[in-house]
Design a protein around this motif. Structure first.
Motif, PDB file in Angstrom:
ATOM      1  N   ILE A   7       0.991  -8.252 -34.945  1.00 60.65           N
ATOM      2  CA  ILE A   7       0.901  -9.703 -35.111  1.00 60.65           C
ATOM      3  C   ILE A   7       1.823 -10.107 -36.258  1.00 60.65           C
ATOM      4  CG2 ILE A   7      -0.614 -11.662 -35.608  1.00 60.65           C
ATOM      5  CD1 ILE A   7      -2.920 -10.016 -34.411  1.00 60.65           C
ATOM      6  N   CYS A  12       1.977 -17.113 -37.181  1.00 58.43           N
ATOM      7  CA  CYS A  12       0.637 -17.530 -36.737  1.00 58.43           C
ATOM      8  C   CYS A  12       0.269 -18.899 -37.300  1.00 58.43           C
ATOM      9  CB  CYS A  12      -0.385 -16.491 -37.176  1.00 58.43           C
ATOM     10  SG  CYS A  12      -2.067 -16.917 -36.693  1.00 58.43           S
ATOM     11  N   LYS A  13      -0.233 -19.779 -36.422  1.00 62.18           N
ATOM     12  CA  LYS A  13      -0.659 -21.125 -36.824  1.00 62.18           C
ATOM     13  C   LYS A  13      -2.192 -21.247 -36.802  1.00 62.18           C
ATOM     14  CE  LYS A  13       3.501 -22.782 -37.371  1.00 62.18           C
ATOM     15  NZ  LYS A  13       4.384 -22.809 -36.238  1.00 62.18           N
ATOM     16  N   ALA A  14      -2.863 -20.127 -36.653  1.00 61.79           N
ATOM     17  CA  ALA A  14      -4.328 -20.076 -36.739  1.00 61.79           C
ATOM     18  C   ALA A  14      -5.028 -20.967 -35.714  1.00 61.79           C
ATOM     19  CB  ALA A  14      -4.803 -20.405 -38.161  1.00 61.79           C
ATOM     20  N   CYS A  15      -4.465 -21.040 -34.514  1.00 62.74           N
ATOM     21  CA  CYS A  15      -5.078 -21.880 -33.462  1.00 62.74           C
ATOM     22  C   CYS A  15      -6.322 -21.225 -32.863  1.00 62.74           C
ATOM     23  CB  CYS A  15      -4.064 -22.170 -32.362  1.00 62.74           C
ATOM     24  SG  CYS A  15      -3.565 -20.711 -31.427  1.00 62.74           S
ATOM     25  N   TYR A  17      -6.603 -19.280 -30.334  1.00 63.11           N
ATOM     26  CA  TYR A  17      -6.595 -19.016 -28.880  1.00 63.11           C
ATOM     27  C   TYR A  17      -6.754 -17.526 -28.597  1.00 63.11           C
ATOM     28  CZ  TYR A  17      -4.724 -23.753 -28.099  1.00 63.11           C
ATOM     29  OH  TYR A  17      -4.526 -25.105 -28.058  1.00 63.11           O
ATOM     30  N   CYS A  18      -6.072 -16.712 -29.399  1.00 67.82           N
ATOM     31  CA  CYS A  18      -6.139 -15.267 -29.152  1.00 67.82           C
ATOM     32  C   CYS A  18      -7.531 -14.714 -29.459  1.00 67.82           C
ATOM     33  CB  CYS A  18      -5.077 -14.545 -29.973  1.00 67.82           C
ATOM     34  SG  CYS A  18      -5.233 -14.833 -31.753  1.00 67.82           S
ATOM     35  N   VAL A  41      -4.115 -14.348 -37.989  1.00 64.87           N
ATOM     36  CA  VAL A  41      -5.039 -13.466 -37.273  1.00 64.87           C
ATOM     37  C   VAL A  41      -4.699 -12.004 -37.558  1.00 64.87           C
ATOM     38  CG1 VAL A  41      -5.558 -12.644 -34.928  1.00 64.87           C
ATOM     39  CG2 VAL A  41      -5.692 -15.057 -35.467  1.00 64.87           C
ATOM     40  N   CYS A  59      -0.865 -16.827 -26.802  1.00 65.22           N
ATOM     41  CA  CYS A  59      -0.316 -17.254 -28.099  1.00 65.22           C
ATOM     42  C   CYS A  59       0.878 -18.179 -27.928  1.00 65.22           C
ATOM     43  CB  CYS A  59       0.086 -16.043 -28.939  1.00 65.22           C
ATOM     44  SG  CYS A  59       0.780 -16.555 -30.537  1.00 65.22           S
ATOM     45  N   PRO A  60       0.755 -19.448 -28.358  1.00 69.04           N
ATOM     46  CA  PRO A  60       1.864 -20.392 -28.187  1.00 69.04           C
ATOM     47  C   PRO A  60       3.024 -20.129 -29.141  1.00 69.04           C
ATOM     48  CG  PRO A  60      -0.045 -21.491 -29.193  1.00 69.04           C
ATOM     49  CD  PRO A  60      -0.437 -20.070 -28.952  1.00 69.04           C
ATOM     50  N   GLU A  61       2.779 -19.330 -30.159  1.00 68.56           N
ATOM     51  CA  GLU A  61       3.826 -19.072 -31.160  1.00 68.56           C
ATOM     52  C   GLU A  61       4.556 -17.745 -30.920  1.00 68.56           C
ATOM     53  OE1 GLU A  61       4.407 -21.507 -33.120  1.00 68.56           O
ATOM     54  OE2 GLU A  61       2.610 -22.608 -32.537  1.00 68.56           O
ATOM     55  N   ALA A  63       3.550 -14.843 -31.474  1.00 66.30           N
ATOM     56  CA  ALA A  63       3.374 -14.077 -32.710  1.00 66.30           C
ATOM     57  C   ALA A  63       2.854 -12.673 -32.436  1.00 66.30           C
ATOM     58  CB  ALA A  63       2.395 -14.811 -33.631  1.00 66.30           C
ATOM     59  N   ILE A  64       2.367 -12.439 -31.205  1.00 64.86           N
ATOM     60  CA  ILE A  64       1.713 -11.160 -30.894  1.00 64.86           C
ATOM     61  C   ILE A  64       2.577 -10.336 -29.950  1.00 64.86           C
ATOM     62  CG2 ILE A  64      -0.366 -10.057 -29.966  1.00 64.86           C
ATOM     63  CD1 ILE A  64      -1.889 -12.633 -30.558  1.00 64.86           C
TER      64      ILE A  64
HETATM   65  S1  SF4 Z   1      -2.828 -17.458 -30.613  1.00 62.28           S
HETATM   66 FE1  SF4 Z   1      -1.038 -16.917 -31.916  1.00 62.28          FE
HETATM   67  S2  SF4 Z   1      -0.797 -18.655 -33.307  1.00 62.28           S
HETATM   68 FE2  SF4 Z   1      -2.850 -18.824 -32.394  1.00 62.28          FE
HETATM   69  S3  SF4 Z   1      -4.210 -17.782 -33.853  1.00 62.28           S
HETATM   70 FE3  SF4 Z   1      -3.565 -16.236 -32.352  1.00 62.28          FE
HETATM   71  S4  SF4 Z   1      -1.718 -15.223 -33.250  1.00 62.28           S
HETATM   72 FE4  SF4 Z   1      -2.090 -17.149 -34.344  1.00 62.28          FE
END
Ligand code: SF4
Ligand code: SF4
Length: 70
Positions: A7, A12-15, A17-18, A41, A59-61, A63-64
């Protein structure tokens, strides 16, 4: 089979979703704060990750990263 989940905390925007998507409930917010001011995350236990990729898919960013090497 070797599973490697990464990650990128800086993206990460801390949404969350993951966190909601993980069937193993294996993701949580870390106590770190990234450069955007979010708690990124983290994986709770890498050995419990099945490599399903659900977290990566939601993950919309982007990041994973999940690598599944068999
Ligand atoms: S889905 Fe992506 S951006 Fe959102 S909390 Fe998880 S790692 Fe962060
Ligand atoms: S790959 Fe699957 S089991 Fe592993 S952290 Fe992501 S959603 Fe959870």
């Amino acid at each position: 089979m070797k599973i490697e989940i990464t990650i990128d905390e800086s993206l990460c925007k801390a949404c969350a979703y993951c966190i909601e998507a993980c069937p193993k409930k294996n993701l949580e917010f870390s106590s770190n704060i990234n450069k955007s001011g979010y708690h990124p995350v983290r994986v709770i236990d890498k050995s419990k990750c099945t490599g399903c990729g659900m977290c990566y898919q939601v993950c919309p960013e982007i990041a994973i990263t999940v690598e599944n090497e068999s």
